[in-house]
Motif scaffolding. Sequence first.
Motif, PDB file in Angstrom:
ATOM      1  N   LYS A  47      -1.970 101.453  24.248  1.00  0.00           N
ATOM      2  CA  LYS A  47      -1.222 102.478  24.973  1.00  0.00           C
ATOM      3  C   LYS A  47       0.036 101.859  25.575  1.00  0.00           C
ATOM      4  N   LEU A  49       2.578 101.012  28.265  1.00  0.00           N
ATOM      5  CA  LEU A  49       2.621 100.886  29.724  1.00  0.00           C
ATOM      6  C   LEU A  49       4.040 101.059  30.237  1.00  0.00           C
ATOM      7  N   GLU A  50       4.991 100.468  29.537  1.00  0.00           N
ATOM      8  CA  GLU A  50       6.400 100.560  29.927  1.00  0.00           C
ATOM      9  C   GLU A  50       7.253 100.318  28.704  1.00  0.00           C
ATOM     10  N   HIS A  59      -0.909  98.299  27.027  1.00  0.00           N
ATOM     11  CA  HIS A  59      -2.140  97.934  27.715  1.00  0.00           C
ATOM     12  C   HIS A  59      -3.312  98.564  26.981  1.00  0.00           C
ATOM     13  N   HIS A  61      -7.269 100.442  26.972  1.00  0.00           N
ATOM     14  CA  HIS A  61      -7.872 101.566  27.670  1.00  0.00           C
ATOM     15  C   HIS A  61      -8.729 101.105  28.844  1.00  0.00           C
ATOM     16  N   SER A  63      -7.824  98.733  31.132  1.00  0.00           N
ATOM     17  CA  SER A  63      -7.085  98.099  32.223  1.00  0.00           C
ATOM     18  C   SER A  63      -5.643  98.569  32.210  1.00  0.00           C
ATOM     19  N   GLN A  64      -5.009  98.547  33.387  1.00  0.00           N
ATOM     20  CA  GLN A  64      -3.585  98.836  33.492  1.00  0.00           C
ATOM     21  C   GLN A  64      -2.738  97.564  33.406  1.00  0.00           C
ATOM     22  N   SER A 112       3.985  94.620  36.318  1.00  0.00           N
ATOM     23  CA  SER A 112       2.784  93.845  36.647  1.00  0.00           C
ATOM     24  C   SER A 112       2.690  93.525  38.140  1.00  0.00           C
ATOM     25  N   ARG A 142     -15.501 100.874  34.165  1.00  0.00           N
ATOM     26  CA  ARG A 142     -15.575 101.980  33.216  1.00  0.00           C
ATOM     27  C   ARG A 142     -17.030 102.293  32.868  1.00  0.00           C
ATOM     28  N   ARG A 173      -9.244  95.812  25.475  1.00  0.00           N
ATOM     29  CA  ARG A 173      -8.575  94.649  26.068  1.00  0.00           C
ATOM     30  C   ARG A 173      -8.179  93.651  24.990  1.00  0.00           C
TER      31      ARG A 173
END
Length: 373
Positions: A47, A49-50, A59, A61, A63-64, A112, A142, A173
């Motif tokens: 996904k 993040l920025e 990142h 699913h 963790s951010q 971060s 989770r 991860r």
Amino acid sequence: MNQMIVSSACPVMAKKPVSKVQDIAYIRLGRKKTELTTKYYLDFGLKVLEQTKERVLFHGHGSQFPCLSIENHHEDSLLGLGFYVSSKLEFEALKDLDGAEYFANGRFGNASKHSMVKLIDPSGLFIDVVLVEDFFQSLPQRACAKKLWNTPNKTERVNMPNPSEKGAANVMRLGHAVLLKQEFLKNAQWYCDTFGLIPSDIQILPGLKEPVIVFLRCDLGDKLTDHHTIVIATGADDRLEHCAFELEDLDEVAKGREWLLEKGWKPAWGIGRHLLGSQIFDYHRDPTGLLVEHYSDGDKFDNSVPVGYHFVNRKSLYQWGQDMPENFLDSKLTLDKILALIKGMFGGREIKISILISLKETMKTSPRKWIRY
């Protein structure tokens, strides 16, 4: 296997490492075609993040925290990787190392928001160490839906079909990275001494009895961690051989494979189960040809498990699975590799050509009787 048969020194657990990292943080890849690469890793299951003009941060699913950075670069290459450390005292010790550079806002700034020390490993690779004092507490807890399985001795799913979902895999991860190094021992021991990594398994050349691959895990004491977080392997050049991302289970691995194939991306090898580490694996190639792995169900060790010694060959790479394609291992001596070897030798590196030749010949042998190369 008894260590006494090994001809040369092997990497060992450091008695007083500078730090004990908690986990791998991220991989930084330089890419000429960032738009195409971004599309691939979205289909791979990560996904965004920025996203800026200079880079795209991904990142998982679970963790951010960023786990992959795709950065504009003049060539397709590995730019660096990161680790997490939770001890401020250890972080300060890393800051005091020769060549260390401190970044108060980290590598990625607002994405971060954790301070970082940049180091350089013996091969010249940039290594970031990110301070997250409450690392494990900061990870989201989770809750995974329990899957119902029917076995010969137990029926859990009654009058309920089990259709598969369609879509990209849910990557949880970043799990590990495999690094090829011209100077195997020098680099492997540096990671042990600097980050407290522990050898889980070491692979030995059958003929020369030389160590050529080491699987390194984090030292979390009596807490469990992955069988390996970093793998250091002997290579003709210094580069990232592959990086691996953890999924929930076998169904998710298969789901990810279906989706990537449907989207027209190139598979590499899988599905199967590794021998060292025991992961269920599925390898693919990103648009540049880099190997990337979906995996699940890997071994978890604490720091009490002693190192294992094994001969290296294609057979040792898996217990079962799809027949290994001949071209899965990049063993061809290309012009780029020849130039890298020449540069390394003239630069004073201790490169043992006999080991590289022996390793190349060893890995030519088919892993199974029925596979013909």
